[in-house]
Design a protein around this motif. Structure first.
Motif, PDB file in Angstrom:
ATOM      1  N   TRP A 384       0.872  -1.177   0.000  1.00  0.00           N
ATOM      2  CA  TRP A 384       0.000   0.000   0.000  1.00  0.00           C
ATOM      3  C   TRP A 384       0.904   1.221   0.000  1.00  0.00           C
ATOM      4  CZ3 TRP A 384      -5.116  -0.630  -0.736  1.00  0.00           C
ATOM      5  CH2 TRP A 384      -5.890   0.542  -0.777  1.00  0.00           C
ATOM      6  N   SER A 440      -5.940 -10.805   9.836  1.00  0.00           N
ATOM      7  CA  SER A 440      -7.279 -10.232  10.028  1.00  0.00           C
ATOM      8  C   SER A 440      -7.335  -9.312  11.237  1.00  0.00           C
ATOM      9  CB  SER A 440      -8.315 -11.351  10.163  1.00  0.00           C
ATOM     10  OG  SER A 440      -7.984 -12.216  11.253  1.00  0.00           O
ATOM     11  N   ALA A 443      -6.280  -6.071   9.821  1.00  0.00           N
ATOM     12  CA  ALA A 443      -7.290  -5.578   8.884  1.00  0.00           C
ATOM     13  C   ALA A 443      -8.513  -5.024   9.617  1.00  0.00           C
ATOM     14  CB  ALA A 443      -7.709  -6.696   7.935  1.00  0.00           C
ATOM     15  N   GLY A 444      -8.830  -5.591  10.781  1.00  0.00           N
ATOM     16  CA  GLY A 444      -9.989  -5.147  11.537  1.00  0.00           C
ATOM     17  C   GLY A 444      -9.692  -4.125  12.610  1.00  0.00           C
ATOM     18  N   GLU A 454      -2.666   3.875   8.849  1.00  0.00           N
ATOM     19  CA  GLU A 454      -3.784   3.345   8.070  1.00  0.00           C
ATOM     20  C   GLU A 454      -3.306   2.623   6.812  1.00  0.00           C
ATOM     21  OE1 GLU A 454      -7.812   5.703   8.359  1.00  0.00           O
ATOM     22  OE2 GLU A 454      -6.162   7.063   7.856  1.00  0.00           O
ATOM     23  N   LYS A 457      -3.080  -0.933   7.688  1.00  0.00           N
ATOM     24  CA  LYS A 457      -4.393  -1.577   7.732  1.00  0.00           C
ATOM     25  C   LYS A 457      -4.930  -1.816   6.329  1.00  0.00           C
ATOM     26  CE  LYS A 457      -9.115  -0.919   9.331  1.00  0.00           C
ATOM     27  NZ  LYS A 457     -10.052  -0.135  10.170  1.00  0.00           N
ATOM     28  N   ARG A 458      -4.736  -0.856   5.440  1.00  0.00           N
ATOM     29  CA  ARG A 458      -5.239  -1.008   4.071  1.00  0.00           C
ATOM     30  C   ARG A 458      -4.506  -2.124   3.338  1.00  0.00           C
ATOM     31  NH1 ARG A 458      -8.146   3.555   2.330  1.00  0.00           N
ATOM     32  NH2 ARG A 458      -8.598   2.300   0.458  1.00  0.00           N
ATOM     33  N   GLY A 461      -6.001  -5.268   4.631  1.00  0.00           N
ATOM     34  CA  GLY A 461      -7.339  -5.454   4.078  1.00  0.00           C
ATOM     35  C   GLY A 461      -7.318  -5.906   2.635  1.00  0.00           C
ATOM     36  N   TYR A 464      -7.579  -9.571   1.812  1.00  0.00           N
ATOM     37  CA  TYR A 464      -8.864 -10.258   1.859  1.00  0.00           C
ATOM     38  C   TYR A 464      -9.829  -9.802   0.767  1.00  0.00           C
ATOM     39  CZ  TYR A 464      -7.158 -11.696   6.405  1.00  0.00           C
ATOM     40  OH  TYR A 464      -6.394 -12.240   7.418  1.00  0.00           O
ATOM     41  N   THR A 465      -9.466  -8.770   0.018  1.00  0.00           N
ATOM     42  CA  THR A 465     -10.371  -8.238  -1.006  1.00  0.00           C
ATOM     43  C   THR A 465     -10.779  -9.274  -2.042  1.00  0.00           C
ATOM     44  OG1 THR A 465      -9.500  -6.002  -0.703  1.00  0.00           O
ATOM     45  CG2 THR A 465     -10.626  -6.467  -2.781  1.00  0.00           C
TER      46      THR A 465
END
Length: 484
Positions: A384, A440, A443-444, A454, A457-458, A461, A464-465
Motif C-alpha cells: 500500500w 485479520s 485488517a480489523g 492506516e 491496515k489497508r 485489508g 482479503y479483497t
C-alpha cells in the motif's frame, strides 16, 4: 564467599539494565566501565546521531516549506549551535546512566578496565573481584578496515564524528549501511558535500530492494552521491592547495577513479570488544563475532558467565548490534540467570530494525526474499503506497509504502516500511509476529484517522479483497438481500 553476586562488564544499554535489576532484587553487584557511562548508544551512537539527524531534518523542512505555500530563505547552518543541540541531548539523558544514579541503586561502580584472571575472578582498578555470576556487556566498536594508506590519513568513526568543531566540507563515507546512510543524509542536509562508497552492489544490502530504491532516491534528492559496487584499494593524503584550503583524503577506487574529500568516515561494520578481557583465562569461548552462548545467553564453556548485547553470539542465531536487542537480552538474562527459568531463549523472529533517515526504512521480521529463502511456500505480498494515504497526501509526503509478507495460513511473516517516522509503526507489526496474530487482526483494527498507520491496515485489508469480492460471496449477498 564471593565478593559479588553479579559482576557486570560494560555500562551500555544491556549492562546498565542488568545491573539495575540485579541490585533491585537485593544482589550485591559491581559494574565495571572503562569509558563513559551509557556506552556507545548514549555517547557515540543512537542519541547523538538522532540529534544530528533532527537538525538536518529541520533544515530540510525549511527548504521544503514552499510545498505548503510558505516561502523561507535558505536556512543558515550554525554548526556550533548544532553541536550544542547534540551535546545537550546527551547531557539531558546522561543522569539516567550516571555513576551517581547507580551508586544510589546500591551498585558498586568501578571506572576501570576489566580482565579475567580466573574463571571466577576479574581484575579491575587494581582490585581482584571474585563473583558468582559475571555478565559481559562490553559492546562493539567500528571496524577499521585493513586499507592501504589508512595509517597515513585522518579518519573518523562514530566515536569521533560528533566531536568535529567545524562541518566537513566533503565527507566521504565508506559503507552504505544504516550508520553510513543516516550520517550521509544528516550532513548533506546541513550543507556538506557527501559521497557514499559501497562495495556491495547496492546500499542497505540487507534490506528489501524495492524499499531501498525509494530511500536511495530521497538521499540523492538531498544531494548525497552514491558509488555502489566499488572497491576502495587505498587512501592517500590530500595536501592543501589552491582548490583545497585544508588537508583531506583521497579514496582511490579499483578502476583508478580518485575521490577527494575533507573527511573520511569509516562505517563498514561493527566488531565485538573482546580485546583485553583475557577470555581464554576465564575459559570463555569466543570467536570473531563475539562470545559464544546458548540461546539463553549463557557461555557455552563457563557456566558462571553470560554475555548480552552486541558482544553476544548465540549459537545458531548470531549477534545483533541494536540497542533494543541489548534491552531484550537484559530481560532474557534476568529470567535465565537470576530466576533460573528453563526454556528462556532469545529469538529475533519479530525483531524490528530501523534506518532513521527521512523517510525512515523499517523492517520487522522477514523480507520477501528471506521468507522465500527460508522455505515458506506460497508467500503473498501486499503493498500500500503512501500516495493512497490521506495523511501523507495532506502533508505532501507521499513517497514510500507499506509492504507485508504473508504466509499461506494468513500469518504475518514480515513487514517493510518506507515512510516518515516508520519506526513508530514497527511495534504494531512486532507484536503481531511475536504473538502469531492473524492478518485479520490488523485488517480489523480501528485506527485514528488520518494517520500513516492506516496504510498498514489497508495493505492487510487488500489481502482479503479477492475473497470478499469472489463470485461465491456475491451469490451469498444476493441470497441474503432477500431476507426481511
Amino acid at each position: 564467599m564471593p565478593d559479588f553476586d553479579v559482576v557486570v562488564i560494560g555500562a551500555g544499554a544491556a549492562g546498565l539494565s542488568v545491573a539495575a535489576i540485579s541490585a533491585g532484587l537485593g544482589l550485591k553487584v559491581a559494574l565495571i566501565e572503562r569509558g563513559r557511562m551509557g556506552g556507545d548508544c548514549l555517547n557515540y551512537g543512537c542519541v547523538p546521531s538522532k540529534a544530528l539527524l533532527a537538525a538536518g531534518h529541520a533544515a530540510a523542512e525549511a527548504r521544503a516549506a514552499h510545498r505548503y505555500g510558505i516561502r523561507l530563505p535558505e536556512p543558515e547552518i550554525d554548526w556550533a549551535g548544532v553541536r550544542a543541540h547534540v551535546q545537550g541531548a546527551i547531557a539531558r539523558i546522561a543522569p539516567t546512566d550516571s555513576v551517581e544514579r547507580f551508586t544510589g541503586l546500591g551498585v558498586e561502580v568501578i571506572q576501570a578496565s576489566a580482565c579475567f584472571t580466573a574463571p571466577d575472578r576479574i581484575e579491575a582498578g587494581g582490585r581482584s573481584l571474585s563473583f558468582r555470576r559475571a555478565v559481559i556487556a562490553a559492546g562493539s566498536s567500528a571496524v577499521v578496515p585493513d586499507l592501504p594508506g589508512l595509517d597515513g590519513v585522518p579518519w573518523l568513526t562514530n566515536e569521533t564524528l560528533f566531536g568535529l568543531e567545524e562541518p566537513p566540507g566533503h565527507l566521504i563515507i565508506l559503507g552504505g549501511g544504516p550508520i553510513g546512510l543516516e550520517m550521509a543524509q544528516a550532513h548533506a542536509r546541513l550543507g556538506c558535500l557527501v559521497t557514499v562508497l559501497e562495495a556491495a552492489p547496492r546500499v542497505a544490502i540487507r534490506e528489501d530492494p524495492e524499499l531501498v530504491e525509494g530511500l536511495r532516491a530521497a538521499l540523492v534528492a538531498d544531494g548525497v552521491e552514491f558509488r555502489e559496487g566499488v572497491k576502495v584499494t587505498r587512501v592517500e593524503q590530500l595536501e592543501p592547495n589552491s582548490k583545497a584550503a585544508v588537508a583531506g583524503v583521497i579514496a582511490v577506487l579499483e578502476d583508478g577513479s580518485r575521490i577527494a574529500g575533507t573527511h573520511l568516515l569509516l562505517a563498514v561494520g561493527r566488531a565485538p570488544r573482546l580485546a583485553g578481557l583475557d577470555l581464554a583465562t576465564a575459559q570463555v569461548e569466543a570467536g570473531p563475532r563475539g562470545i559464544v552462548t546458548g540461546a539463553d545467553l549463557r557461555s557455552v564453556s563457563n557456566k558462571r558467565v553470560w554475555a548480552v548485547g552486541d558482544i553476544a553470539d548465540p549459537r545458531g542465531i548470531g549477534p545483533r548490534a541494536f540497542t533494543h536487542v541489548a534491552s531484550q537480552h537484559a530481560g532474557i538474562l534476568v529470567r535465565s540467570m537470576l530466576f533460573r527459568l528453563p526454556f528462556t531463549k532469545v529469538g529475533y523472529a519479530a525483531l524490528p530494525r530501523v534506518t532513521y533517515t527521512d523517510p525512515e526504512l523499517a523492517q520487522i521480521g522477514l523480507t520477501e526474499a528471506e521468507a522465500r529463502e527460508q522455505g515458506h511456500e506460497e508467500v503473498t505480498v501486499q503493498r500500500w503506497t503512501l500516495a493512497e494515504n490521506d495523511r501523507a497526501i495532506a502533508e505532501a509526503r507521499t513517497e514510500g509504502m507499506v509492504k507485508l509478507v504473508i504466509s499461506r495460513s494468513g500469518k504475518l511473516l514480515g513487514a517493510g516500511l518506507l515512510a516518515p517516522r516508520a519506526g513508530e509503526m514497527a511495534g504494531m507489526f512486532g507484536l503481531m509476529i511475536d504473538r502469531g496474530l492473524p492478518l485479520s487482526a490488523l485488517a480489523g483494527l480501528v485506527l485514528p484517522y488520518p494517520t500513516l498507520a492506516e496504510a498498514a491496515k489497508r495493505a492487510a485489508g487488500a489481502h482479503y479483497t479477492p475473497k470478499l469480492l469472489s463470485p461465491f460471496t456475491k451469490r451469498l449477498i444476493g441470497l441474503l438481500k432477500r431476507l426481511p
